[in-house]
Design a protein around this motif. Structure first.
Motif, PDB file in Angstrom:
ATOM      1  N   ASN A  65     -13.513 -11.988 -12.316  1.00  0.00           N
ATOM      2  CA  ASN A  65     -12.058 -11.942 -12.460  1.00  0.00           C
ATOM      3  C   ASN A  65     -11.432 -10.689 -11.863  1.00  0.00           C
ATOM      4  N   TYR A  66     -12.075 -10.079 -10.896  1.00  0.00           N
ATOM      5  CA  TYR A  66     -11.539  -8.854 -10.305  1.00  0.00           C
ATOM      6  C   TYR A  66     -10.214  -9.142  -9.608  1.00  0.00           C
ATOM      7  N   GLN A  67      -9.179  -8.391  -9.939  1.00  0.00           N
ATOM      8  CA  GLN A  67      -7.869  -8.616  -9.341  1.00  0.00           C
ATOM      9  C   GLN A  67      -7.491  -7.567  -8.306  1.00  0.00           C
ATOM     10  N   GLY A  68      -8.263  -6.545  -8.144  1.00  0.00           N
ATOM     11  CA  GLY A  68      -7.924  -5.490  -7.202  1.00  0.00           C
ATOM     12  C   GLY A  68      -6.996  -4.470  -7.825  1.00  0.00           C
ATOM     13  N   ALA A  69      -6.552  -3.548  -6.985  1.00  0.00           N
ATOM     14  CA  ALA A  69      -5.694  -2.462  -7.449  1.00  0.00           C
ATOM     15  C   ALA A  69      -4.347  -2.995  -7.921  1.00  0.00           C
ATOM     16  N   THR A  70      -3.831  -2.375  -8.957  1.00  0.00           N
ATOM     17  CA  THR A  70      -2.481  -2.684  -9.431  1.00  0.00           C
ATOM     18  C   THR A  70      -1.637  -1.421  -9.316  1.00  0.00           C
ATOM     19  N   GLU A  71      -0.345  -1.580  -9.340  1.00  0.00           N
ATOM     20  CA  GLU A  71       0.536  -0.412  -9.286  1.00  0.00           C
ATOM     21  C   GLU A  71       0.272   0.515 -10.461  1.00  0.00           C
ATOM     22  N   HIS A  72       0.008  -0.062 -11.627  1.00  0.00           N
ATOM     23  CA  HIS A  72      -0.307   0.747 -12.808  1.00  0.00           C
ATOM     24  C   HIS A  72      -1.569   1.577 -12.568  1.00  0.00           C
ATOM     25  N   ASP A  73      -2.603   0.958 -11.992  1.00  0.00           N
ATOM     26  CA  ASP A  73      -3.861   1.667 -11.717  1.00  0.00           C
ATOM     27  C   ASP A  73      -3.634   2.866 -10.806  1.00  0.00           C
ATOM     28  N   ILE A  74      -2.905   2.653  -9.731  1.00  0.00           N
ATOM     29  CA  ILE A  74      -2.691   3.716  -8.751  1.00  0.00           C
ATOM     30  C   ILE A  74      -1.862   4.850  -9.352  1.00  0.00           C
ATOM     31  N   ALA A  75      -0.813   4.514 -10.066  1.00  0.00           N
ATOM     32  CA  ALA A  75       0.018   5.542 -10.706  1.00  0.00           C
ATOM     33  C   ALA A  75      -0.798   6.350 -11.706  1.00  0.00           C
ATOM     34  N   LEU A  76      -1.647   5.689 -12.480  1.00  0.00           N
ATOM     35  CA  LEU A  76      -2.479   6.377 -13.460  1.00  0.00           C
ATOM     36  C   LEU A  76      -3.486   7.298 -12.787  1.00  0.00           C
ATOM     37  N   MET A  77      -4.127   6.819 -11.723  1.00  0.00           N
ATOM     38  CA  MET A  77      -5.097   7.667 -11.014  1.00  0.00           C
ATOM     39  C   MET A  77      -4.415   8.879 -10.403  1.00  0.00           C
ATOM     40  N   ARG A  78      -3.255   8.684  -9.786  1.00  0.00           N
ATOM     41  CA  ARG A  78      -2.568   9.814  -9.161  1.00  0.00           C
ATOM     42  C   ARG A  78      -2.144  10.827 -10.209  1.00  0.00           C
ATOM     43  N   LYS A  79      -1.669  10.349 -11.357  1.00  0.00           N
ATOM     44  CA  LYS A  79      -1.236  11.232 -12.438  1.00  0.00           C
ATOM     45  C   LYS A  79      -2.415  12.009 -13.026  1.00  0.00           C
ATOM     46  N   SER A  80      -3.581  11.395 -13.039  1.00  0.00           N
ATOM     47  CA  SER A  80      -4.752  11.968 -13.701  1.00  0.00           C
ATOM     48  C   SER A  80      -5.576  12.884 -12.814  1.00  0.00           C
ATOM     49  N   CYS A  81      -5.362  12.862 -11.511  1.00  0.00           N
ATOM     50  CA  CYS A  81      -6.181  13.629 -10.572  1.00  0.00           C
ATOM     51  C   CYS A  81      -5.352  14.694  -9.872  1.00  0.00           C
ATOM     52  N   SER A  82      -6.035  15.712  -9.412  1.00  0.00           N
ATOM     53  CA  SER A  82      -5.347  16.739  -8.633  1.00  0.00           C
ATOM     54  C   SER A  82      -4.968  16.154  -7.273  1.00  0.00           C
ATOM     55  N   GLU A  83      -4.044  16.806  -6.586  1.00  0.00           N
ATOM     56  CA  GLU A  83      -3.622  16.358  -5.255  1.00  0.00           C
ATOM     57  C   GLU A  83      -4.761  16.446  -4.243  1.00  0.00           C
ATOM     58  N   ARG A  84      -5.777  17.244  -4.561  1.00  0.00           N
ATOM     59  CA  ARG A  84      -6.938  17.377  -3.671  1.00  0.00           C
ATOM     60  C   ARG A  84      -7.838  16.150  -3.712  1.00  0.00           C
ATOM     61  N   VAL A  85      -7.649  15.307  -4.714  1.00  0.00           N
ATOM     62  CA  VAL A  85      -8.455  14.099  -4.858  1.00  0.00           C
ATOM     63  C   VAL A  85      -7.713  12.930  -4.209  1.00  0.00           C
ATOM     64  N   GLY A  86      -8.396  12.225  -3.324  1.00  0.00           N
ATOM     65  CA  GLY A  86      -7.799  11.063  -2.692  1.00  0.00           C
ATOM     66  C   GLY A  86      -7.780   9.871  -3.636  1.00  0.00           C
ATOM     67  N   VAL A  87      -6.771   9.041  -3.490  1.00  0.00           N
ATOM     68  CA  VAL A  87      -6.655   7.819  -4.284  1.00  0.00           C
ATOM     69  C   VAL A  87      -6.635   6.642  -3.319  1.00  0.00           C
ATOM     70  N   LYS A  88      -7.537   5.697  -3.536  1.00  0.00           N
ATOM     71  CA  LYS A  88      -7.644   4.535  -2.663  1.00  0.00           C
ATOM     72  C   LYS A  88      -7.267   3.275  -3.419  1.00  0.00           C
TER      73      LYS A  88
END
Length: 70
Positions: free
Chosen positions: A6-29
């Motif tokens: 049932n994998y749905q891929g990235a969601t907007e919520h996922d990306i926003a959460l990862m960006r909020k949780s990581c430093s700018e030095r960490v890439g988000v894919k």
């Protein structure tokens, strides 16, 4: 577990959460389910700096149509 895939891929919520949780030095894919230019642009606005997609041609074609919105 049913064993269903049932994998749905990235969601907007996922990306926003990862960006909020990581430093700018960490890439988000954002990977999986990125099918058009509007979705790719939305992920970029939310902080994704890489996309994993098999719909590159559709995204590029959409960029030509939506160039003023990017």
């Amino acid at each position: 577990p049913s064993g269903d895939y049932n994998y749905q891929g990235a969601t907007e919520h996922d990306i926003a959460l990862m960006r909020k949780s990581c430093s700018e030095r960490v890439g988000v894919k954002a990977s999986g389910g990125v099918r058009d230019f509007a979705q790719a642009a939305a992920f970029q606005q939310l902080g994704a700096n890489r996309l994993g997609t098999s719909a590159s041609a559709a995204i590029i074609q959409g960029a030509g149509r939506d160039a003023n919105s990017y």
